[in-house]
Design an enzyme around this catalytic site. Sequence first.
Site, PDB file in Angstrom:
ATOM      1  CB  CYS A  88      -0.985  -0.046   1.166  1.00 10.97           C
ATOM      2  SG  CYS A  88      -2.416   0.994   0.859  1.00 10.97           S
ATOM      3  CG  HIS A 175      -3.382  -2.917   4.226  1.00  8.17           C
ATOM      4  ND1 HIS A 175      -2.480  -2.322   5.071  1.00  8.17           N
ATOM      5  CD2 HIS A 175      -3.904  -1.927   3.476  1.00  8.17           C
ATOM      6  CE1 HIS A 175      -2.459  -1.022   4.872  1.00  8.17           C
ATOM      7  NE2 HIS A 175      -3.321  -0.751   3.901  1.00  8.17           N
ATOM      8  CD  GLU A 177      -0.645  -5.121   6.586  1.00 12.01           C
ATOM      9  OE1 GLU A 177      -0.514  -5.623   5.445  1.00 12.01           O
ATOM     10  OE2 GLU A 177      -1.072  -3.962   6.756  1.00 12.01           O
TER      11      GLU A 177
HETATM   12  N1  GLN Z   1      -3.605   6.404   0.710  1.00  9.99           N
HETATM   13  C1  GLN Z   1      -2.385   6.162   1.443  1.00  9.99           C
HETATM   14  C2  GLN Z   1      -1.236   7.003   0.890  1.00  9.99           C
HETATM   15  O1  GLN Z   1      -1.416   7.656  -0.080  1.00  9.99           O
HETATM   16  C3  GLN Z   1      -2.011   4.695   1.421  1.00  9.99           C
HETATM   17  C4  GLN Z   1      -3.079   3.897   2.128  1.00  9.99           C
HETATM   18  C5  GLN Z   1      -2.575   2.703   2.853  1.00  9.99           C
HETATM   19  O2  GLN Z   1      -1.366   2.484   3.013  1.00  9.99           O
HETATM   20  N2  GLN Z   1      -3.511   1.954   3.369  1.00  9.99           N
HETATM   21  O3  GLN Z   1      -0.167   7.006   1.436  1.00  9.99           O
END
Ligand code: GLN
Length: 198
Positions: A88, A175, A177
């Site tokens: 992410c 995610h 994890e």
């Molecule tokens: N939207 C977040 C960002 O731009 C990332 C979201 C996440 O890690 N769950 O950093």
Amino acid sequence: MTDTAATDAGPLVGVLALQGDFGAHARMLTALGARVREVRTPADLDDLEGLVIPGGESTTMTLGVAREGLEQPLKDLAASGAPLLGTCAGLIMLDRAHLGILDVDARRNAFGRQIRSFEADLQLTGITAEAEPMRAVFIRAPWVAAHGAGVEVLAEVDGHAVAVRQGDVIAVSFHPEITGDDRLHAEFVRRVRARRAA
Ligand code: GLN
């Protein structure tokens, strides 16, 4: 401690712990037999055999990396060939506009404000192949809008790349994890062990 004992102790991997949900990654990696170190300063990178960059908020994480002088040491770790796993916000941190470790452009919050969060069952090439798909939880997730020829797309959602690999660097939009499915982390640890054996 003898060298053999050190080897038997499991690979030493880091989890970038400036911000975000690094604790869940650390627990999963420990359960897989790795020794885990939370990384907050350049000295924390010493002797690491691999690194996970967790989800969270990439702007905050970028500020933390700059504040701690971690940008060049992180690039050096990647250049040394240590396997990396970004999830992410971690995928965003690895892209061309941030650490420049992955030859990809991540688009932040790409799935839009209407669908800030969703789940999908994904087959990840080389990781879930021939087995159960992975339940992937997306939270304000990025996608990979563009990538170079050296990048393999491992999974897509609606035609957008959400899991990629370039050498021993794997990055996913979701995610892994938080679902209890440890196959992606196991693949990361497998790559760390393989590199140690080589
Ligand atoms: N939207 C977040 C960002 O731009 C990332 C979201 C996440 O890690 N769950 O950093």
